[in-house]
Write a protein that holds these residues in place. Structure first.
Motif, PDB file in Angstrom:
ATOM      1  N   ASP A  38      41.620  35.826  38.999  1.00  0.00           N
ATOM      2  CA  ASP A  38      41.671  37.286  39.934  1.00  0.00           C
ATOM      3  C   ASP A  38      40.367  37.692  40.444  1.00  0.00           C
ATOM      4  OD1 ASP A  38      44.411  37.059  39.616  1.00  0.00           O
ATOM      5  OD2 ASP A  38      44.420  38.727  37.983  1.00  0.00           O
ATOM      6  N   ALA A  39      39.324  37.607  39.411  1.00  0.00           N
ATOM      7  CA  ALA A  39      37.885  38.021  39.848  1.00  0.00           C
ATOM      8  C   ALA A  39      37.275  37.188  40.875  1.00  0.00           C
ATOM      9  CB  ALA A  39      37.118  38.158  38.554  1.00  0.00           C
ATOM     10  N   ILE A  40      37.594  35.776  40.661  1.00  0.00           N
ATOM     11  CA  ILE A  40      37.204  34.648  41.791  1.00  0.00           C
ATOM     12  C   ILE A  40      37.708  35.248  43.093  1.00  0.00           C
ATOM     13  CG2 ILE A  40      37.274  32.477  42.265  1.00  0.00           C
ATOM     14  CD1 ILE A  40      36.940  31.848  39.411  1.00  0.00           C
ATOM     15  N   GLU A  41      39.010  35.243  43.089  1.00  0.00           N
ATOM     16  CA  GLU A  41      39.491  35.550  44.463  1.00  0.00           C
ATOM     17  C   GLU A  41      39.238  36.762  45.046  1.00  0.00           C
ATOM     18  OE1 GLU A  41      44.183  35.823  46.187  1.00  0.00           O
ATOM     19  OE2 GLU A  41      43.756  35.431  44.061  1.00  0.00           O
ATOM     20  N   GLN A  42      39.092  37.891  44.251  1.00  0.00           N
ATOM     21  CA  GLN A  42      38.404  39.227  44.695  1.00  0.00           C
ATOM     22  C   GLN A  42      37.070  39.162  45.084  1.00  0.00           C
ATOM     23  OE1 GLN A  42      39.444  42.349  41.932  1.00  0.00           O
ATOM     24  NE2 GLN A  42      37.913  43.732  43.237  1.00  0.00           N
ATOM     25  N   LEU A  43      36.347  38.449  44.568  1.00  0.00           N
ATOM     26  CA  LEU A  43      34.843  38.369  44.891  1.00  0.00           C
ATOM     27  C   LEU A  43      34.432  37.038  46.273  1.00  0.00           C
ATOM     28  CD1 LEU A  43      33.197  38.679  41.384  1.00  0.00           C
ATOM     29  CD2 LEU A  43      33.020  40.419  43.367  1.00  0.00           C
TER      30      LEU A  43
END
Length: 333
Positions: A38-43
């Protein structure tokens, strides 16, 4: 440029957890894996695949050999395998052997040259000995639709013999005594197993096997219309046909229409595979469900378990089921 540190801070996990999640490590909890991605997608973080491969001694790729790149069987098989490996941040590389021994051997050699982490093989032409050698060379290999006792732990297959038995038994239970069979290519083990199931059901019912009621078709669309015509010309007293896949059943529907015969009235039909179109043709086709979606998922789970050296908790033997619709007439009532 986004870094692993920024991903770990946003996901509220350690940098080592981020690294393990990216490499598909089995010790990462599912909740943490979800936070990381989720963090990878957000960043918009894009890990350096080459650096990852060097660090982990892995390519983060799985290869798959299939008989064809299209059709109602291979399409879902590839889709569900790819979907499952991508959930583990691994890519699937697919190639087709096109039912050619030379092309299948060449495809496997090509895929191995790419140093993929694992292989998923659906082979129509390679011998048991050849497949045993492939597994010996690369233990992270899963074989589909084949059962080879020496490498049983690497095999995922459907009980084709049971499927043939269920289809034929249903026709017999509905009062049909002149039951014919249009097989797939008898060079394929699944065709031979389905034919054995047909013979088992006849034997159980005390009906003698009649070779004149068997004709060899193909699992694709080539030539099945002429095969169906030849079968019906051979014995006009046939009341039911077990078609070893739904493509063959479609040809029988067409030939019946040519001759003014009604499916489910003048001639009864049971197919095999439960393709999408089987419930949309009229009358709706009674068929044997081949759990191809499940096979794709289990293939991916199996190869990932082997790659990650963890206990392989996947299903080896898939069970077919009879799907009753409208294409069989009950002669007993």
């Amino acid at each position: 440029m986004i870094t692993i540190k920024e991903v770990s801070e946003l996901a509220k996990v350690s940098q080592s957890t981020v690294s393990r999640a990216l490499n598909g490590h089995p010790t990462v909890k599912e909740a943490n894996r979800k936070k990381v991605f989720d963090a990878i997608e957000q960043l918009g973080y894009k890990p350096n695949a080459f650096a990852q491969a060097l660090a982990s001694s892995r390519s983060n790729s799985i290869s798959m050999l299939v008989g064809s790149l299209d059709g109602p069987f291979y399409g879902p098989l590839m889709h569900h395998a790819e979907d499952t490996v991508r959930r583990n941040n691994i890519h699937l590389i697919v190639t087709s052997g096109q039912e050619s021994h030379t092309k299948e051997v060449d495809s496997i050699n090509f895929l191995q040259s790419k140093q993929v982490d694992g292989l998923i093989i659906h082979s129509d032409t390679l011998s048991d000995d050849e497949l045993i050698e492939v597994v010996r060379q690369q233990e992270t290999t899963i074989l589909l639709n084949r059962y080879i006792p020496e490498i049983a732990a690497h095999c995922i297959y459907i009980d084709n013999e049971l499927g043939g038995y269920l289809a034929t038994r249903y026709l017999l239970e509905n009062g049909h005594h002149k039951v014919a069979c249009i097989s797939g290519q008898l060079s394929k083990c699944d065709s031979r197993d389905r034919l054995q199931g047909y013979r088992n059901a006849l034997s159980e019912s005390g009906i003698a096997f009649d070779a004149n009621l068997i004709v060899e078709g193909r699992f694709d669309h080539q030539g099945n219309h002429e095969v169906a015509r030849r079968l019906l010309d051979r014995d006009p007293e046939i009341t039911a046909i077990f078609c070893q896949n739904d493509n063959i059943a479609l040809a029988v529907y067409d030939v019946a229409a040519e001759r003014g015969l009604s499916i489910g009235e003048d001639i009864s039909v049971v197919g095999f595979d439960n393709d999408t179109h089987s419930q949309h043709i009229r009358p709706k086709l009674t068929t044997i469900n081949f759990p191809v979606d499940e096979m794709g998922v289990e293939a991916a789970k199996g190869v990932l378990a082997l790659v990650n050296k963890r206990e392989a908790s996947f299903t080896h033997k898939l069970i077919p089921e009879l799907v009753i619709r409208e294409s069989v007439k009950n002669l007993t009532s």
